[in-house]
Design a protein around this motif. Structure first.
Motif: not given
Ligand SMILES: C[S@@+](CC[C@H](N)C(=O)[O-])C[C@H]1O[C@@H](n2cnc3c(N)ncnc32)[C@H](O)[C@@H]1O
Length: 481
Positions: A67, A114-115
């Protein structure tokens, strides 16, 4: 360098590393984006329609994705929360580290995966872990169970206030709730189901950082950034600069396209300024870029000016407070290991269609995503908006951080509207945007190349006129011409 194959998918839990190894392994983790192993797919409608899906199987305990975002302290997170559009808080991930609250702000569209991972609190297949690498915490997702090819990657965001949970909604598509954002939080204690390896990683979390001073972390990241002589951007530009002659694509806007482009009296900059200067009071609402606008594609009635205005008006810079880790520095510094630019360069240079190399977003994976069913009008607006944004970006020294943020969001929606078969243009646009961010260090020739490339990207957004003319073949006759 980039991994060329999914061989280093991760950290199998089979052999828990000792502490030294863990640090090394942790570095590997954050150095790796696992190209070719993740696909972005649509799970619904609106801005938050994307989800991340496994390409190939993932074993329980494997590292899945990081992330990524800006590492900021809680004071800076608070400051940003005040100036950001509420939907940006969706990308804040709060966590404790060395006794303080920190945040990874992933609201910037940086191309990282990741976001894009969605929340699933009942049956998540991943879990977030903190991994310390050279004194900095990194948030990484690890598989809680075996994950099959094509399965959506999910984890439990934590907290109880996610609106989609309250409404028992499982996907953005089904959500009637506006984009009210619940930020993610992570407790420090490892959960009982952690693998030994995960436990090791968690154990690292509890060790005091080598530096407790936030600024040191910032310095460190900056020090690790590529030297000015050899930035990924320059490499990218170099690669691009040498190719125009090989391209059969007309890099100059044709007459027809020039007709559609803003007229000389109406340059992107002028349009932008006009919008800013003449309409500042149009919105009484602090979040002019309303949830509706965030969730929906721009309507045919919206002018680029209006859209731009929305983006600008919503985020007055309220704070002159220098953040502990300056937003500007953090945002502009390319990540030392693998910036989006590098990844994109990789994708472009290797010509995904012809290459067996798993590019960041391979053609196949881009095509898997559903096409946005844009109207010609919407495409037309995208083109105009892109020109406006580009003009604003040129003046970025005078833009506030919040404005930059809004611009990044708008860019994202433009990217979404470029037809998927033109995936290289989408990538190119991302590269250009990254380069533009560092424009102070670009030479005039580089700037010019970028302008040309932007035009070629615009070329690939289908024009309105072509389709419009088809619809009205007899218009000229009717007008008696
Ligand atoms: C970090 S983003 C995840 C990526 C996001 N889907 C996107 O396309 O950008 C978090 C946002 O995604 C949406 N989201 C995440 N998990 C969801 C779920 N289980 N149901 C509905 N919406 C979800 C919410 O709008 C949330 O604020």
């Amino acid at each position: 360098m980039f991994p060329t194959a999914p061989t280093n998918r991760g950290l199998s839990a089979k052999k828990p590393p000792d502490e030294t190894e863990t640090t090394t392994t942790g570095k590997e983790i954050v150095n790796t984006w696992f190209k070719g192993l993740m696909a972005i797919r649509s799970v619904g409608s609106g801005v938050f329609r994307r989800g991340l899906f496994a390409v190939g199987s993932i074993c329980k305990g494997d590292f899945v994705v990081e992330y990524r975002g800006d590492l900021i302290d809680d004071a800076e997170a608070e400051r940003r929360r005040k100036v950001y559009h509420p939907s940006c808080a969706a990308f804040f991930f709060l966590f404790k580290w060395i006794g303080k609250t920190w945040c990874i702000d992933a609201s910037r569209e940086d191309g990282s995966f990741g976001r894009l991972v969605n929340d699933e609190h009942r049956h998540p297949n991943c879990r977030m872990k903190k991994v310390e690498v050279e004194g900095s915490p990194h948030l990484c997702l690890f598989a809680l169970k075996d994950i099959k090819d094509g399965e959506e990657i999910t984890y439990d965001y934590g907290g109880n206030d996610c609106p989609w949970r309250i409404k028992n909604i499982t996907h953005p598509a089904k959500s009637s709730h506006p984009a009210v954002m619940s930020e993610k939080r992570m407790e420090e204690a490892p959960s009982p189901q952690d693998t030994p390896q995960q436990m090791t990683l968690c154990a690292i979390d509890t060790h005091p950082a080598k530096s407790s001073h936030p600024a040191v972390m910032s310095e460190k990241r900056m020090e690790e950034a590529p030297s000015p002589q050899d930035t990924p951007q320059q490499m990218t530009l170099c690669a691009i600069d040498t190719h125009p002659a090989k391209s059969s694509h007309p890099a100059v806007m044709s007459e027809k396209r020039m007709e559609e482009a803003p007229s000389p009296q109406d340059t992107p900059q002028q349009m932008t300024l006009c919008a800013i200067d003449t309409h500042p009071a149009k919105s009484s609402h602090p979040a002019v870029m309303s949830e509706k606008r965030m969730e929906e594609a721009p309507s045919p009635q919206d002018t680029p000016q209006q859209m731009t205005l929305c983006a600008i008006d919503t985020h007055p810079a309220k704070s002159s407070h220098p953040a502990v880790m300056s937003e500007k520095r953090m945002e502009e510094a390319p990540s030392p290991q693998d910036t989006p630019q590098q990844m994109t360069l990789c994708a472009i240079d290797t010509h995904p269609a012809k290459s067996s190399h798993p590019a960041v977003m391979s053609e196949k994976r881009m095509e898997e995503a559903p096409s946005p069913q844009d109207t010609p009008q919407q495409n037309h607006q995208m083109r105009k908006l892109l020109q406006v944004l580009w003009g604003m970006k040129t003046q970025q020294a005078s833009n506030t951080d919040a404005q930059q943020q809004s611009m990044a969001h708008l860019l994202e929606s433009i990217l979404w509207h470029i037809p998927l078969k033109n995936h290289q243009q989408r990538k190119l646009l991302q590269v250009l945007w990254g380069m533009k961010t560092q424009q102070a260090s670009n030479t005039d020739a580089q700037q010019q190349s970028m302008e040309h490339l932007l035009e070629s990207v615009l070329w690939h957004i289908p024009p309105k006129v072509k389709l419009h003319r088809k619809k009205h073949p007899g218009r000229q006759q009717r007008l008696g011409r």
